[in-house]
Design an enzyme around this catalytic site. Sequence first.
Site, PDB file in Angstrom:
ATOM      1  N   ARG A  90       0.921  -1.203  -0.059  1.00  0.00           N
ATOM      2  CA  ARG A  90       0.103   0.040  -0.150  1.00  0.00           C
ATOM      3  C   ARG A  90       0.973   1.010   0.172  1.00  0.00           C
ATOM      4  O   ARG A  90       1.791   1.394   0.834  1.00  0.00           O
ATOM      5  CB  ARG A  90      -0.905  -0.012   1.215  1.00  0.00           C
ATOM      6  CG  ARG A  90      -0.335   0.364   2.424  1.00  0.00           C
ATOM      7  CD  ARG A  90      -1.270   0.393   3.541  1.00  0.00           C
ATOM      8  NE  ARG A  90      -0.888  -0.040   4.957  1.00  0.00           N
ATOM      9  CZ  ARG A  90       0.102   0.519   5.626  1.00  0.00           C
ATOM     10  NH1 ARG A  90       0.676   1.649   5.450  1.00  0.00           N
ATOM     11  NH2 ARG A  90       0.495   0.160   6.699  1.00  0.00           N
TER      12      ARG A  90
ATOM     13  N   HIS B   2      -1.571   3.703   6.591  1.00  0.00           N
ATOM     14  CA  HIS B   2      -2.541   2.577   7.034  1.00  0.00           C
ATOM     15  C   HIS B   2      -4.109   2.900   6.907  1.00  0.00           C
ATOM     16  O   HIS B   2      -4.871   2.384   6.128  1.00  0.00           O
ATOM     17  CB  HIS B   2      -2.211   1.934   8.434  1.00  0.00           C
ATOM     18  CG  HIS B   2      -3.225   0.996   8.936  1.00  0.00           C
ATOM     19  ND1 HIS B   2      -3.432  -0.162   8.427  1.00  0.00           N
ATOM     20  CD2 HIS B   2      -4.065   1.281  10.095  1.00  0.00           C
ATOM     21  CE1 HIS B   2      -4.411  -0.769   9.043  1.00  0.00           C
ATOM     22  NE2 HIS B   2      -5.024   0.058  10.055  1.00  0.00           N
TER      23      HIS B   2
ATOM     24  N   TYR C  27       8.061   4.119   9.879  1.00  0.00           N
ATOM     25  CA  TYR C  27       8.527   2.257   9.756  1.00  0.00           C
ATOM     26  C   TYR C  27       8.678   1.896   8.011  1.00  0.00           C
ATOM     27  O   TYR C  27       8.942   0.551   8.004  1.00  0.00           O
ATOM     28  CB  TYR C  27       7.281   1.563  10.399  1.00  0.00           C
ATOM     29  CG  TYR C  27       5.883   1.886   9.619  1.00  0.00           C
ATOM     30  CD1 TYR C  27       5.414   1.029   8.628  1.00  0.00           C
ATOM     31  CD2 TYR C  27       5.052   2.795  10.411  1.00  0.00           C
ATOM     32  CE1 TYR C  27       4.146   1.262   8.079  1.00  0.00           C
ATOM     33  CE2 TYR C  27       3.605   2.947   9.617  1.00  0.00           C
ATOM     34  CZ  TYR C  27       3.407   2.335   8.635  1.00  0.00           C
ATOM     35  OH  TYR C  27       1.994   2.505   7.994  1.00  0.00           O
TER      36      TYR C  27
END
Length: 359
Positions: free
Chosen positions: A258, A262, A272
């Site tokens: 993606r 999120h 991250y």
Amino acid sequence: MKHVLESVESQFEMFQILNEDGKVVAKDDMPALSDEELKELMRRMVYTRILDQRSIALNRQGRLGFYAPTAGQEASQLGSHFALEKEDFILPGYRDVPQLIWHGLPLYQAFLFSKGHFHGNQMPEVNALPPQIIIGAQYVQAAGVGLGLKMRGKKAVAITYTGDGGTSQGDFYEGMNFAGAYAANNIFIVQNNGFAISVPRDKQTAAKTLAQKAIAAGIEGIQVDGMDVLAVYAATKYARERAIEGKGPMLIETITYRYGPHTMAGDDPTRYRSADLDTEWEKKDPLVRFRKFLEGKKLWSEEEENKVIEQAKEDIKEAIKKADQYPKQKVTDFISNMFETLPSNLVEQLEEYKAKESK
Ligand SMILES: Cc1ncc(C[n+]2csc(CCOP(=O)(O)OP(=O)(O)O)c2C)c(N)n1
């Protein structure tokens, strides 16, 4: 003895039809799609990419609430959906709204879902359950729907989606195990986008693939290039045919990514994920790859693409207007829409709120 695990894992090599340059690398597996169907697949991916961009913008303007971005996952989502028929049931996760839309859910209802309005979850004309936020849980529901379809002798399947993080949930195993035991009409998809919010895939499990988790449930499993729309379509089509012939469920792991956060609720992927990793995945982009393939066959042009983009923008404008103007929900609406038959404690609450709302 020490080679047992290796020999199991080596069976799960990633299935691909189109490489990153849009060249066919598995001619024998090429699905039998007409030129018009191939173009339709591209249209849907372009449309969905625009829908994602606009949804993110609408969220930032405060016109949408919960939204889980989809860019990067179009081949996984729409390639698998394209293998379905209208009579098939979709049991989606929160990121799987595009499949619902292409199954027939009106766009304004998808926006209402995002606004937390109960009407966004009402699917009278569409064979689907509302998107599930509890990860893994749809696998259990899907097993039930898949068994129901089989017991009624329907030539239809129940397809469900989770992410790599969802495979660590007990429900994931329970659903597949049950469906396997009853050879239910199911397709289980794991969209492995590498991260469960911020947790990387290699922290989820010691297993080299998620597809191999099918073995313990006694069902078929395959790992597919989730950026290759033809590979995802072919694998899902195969799974559907097996399931309706009574040969049982299949687990399909799609390797995808993606691009966005999120969800739009404050996640910052730069904390991250490295920019290098993003760049690496952008080179695999499902739209770029499929566009190259279609252009090679003289089936696609910039003009054609612009038409889809304009149509998408037009539809979105209309749909968000309709969603914004839709009557606000009352507390009584969502109480009475939660169960077919209300439990007695909710009957009491319903009465209480009816009285308050009539004041
Ligand atoms: C049972 C459960 N535990 C925790 C959460 C909180 N949560 C929401 S999304 C998410 C990560 C899901 O990652 P993944 O399954 O890989 O799907 P993705 O979001 O990448 O599509 C978590 C832990 C939840 N929704 N349900």
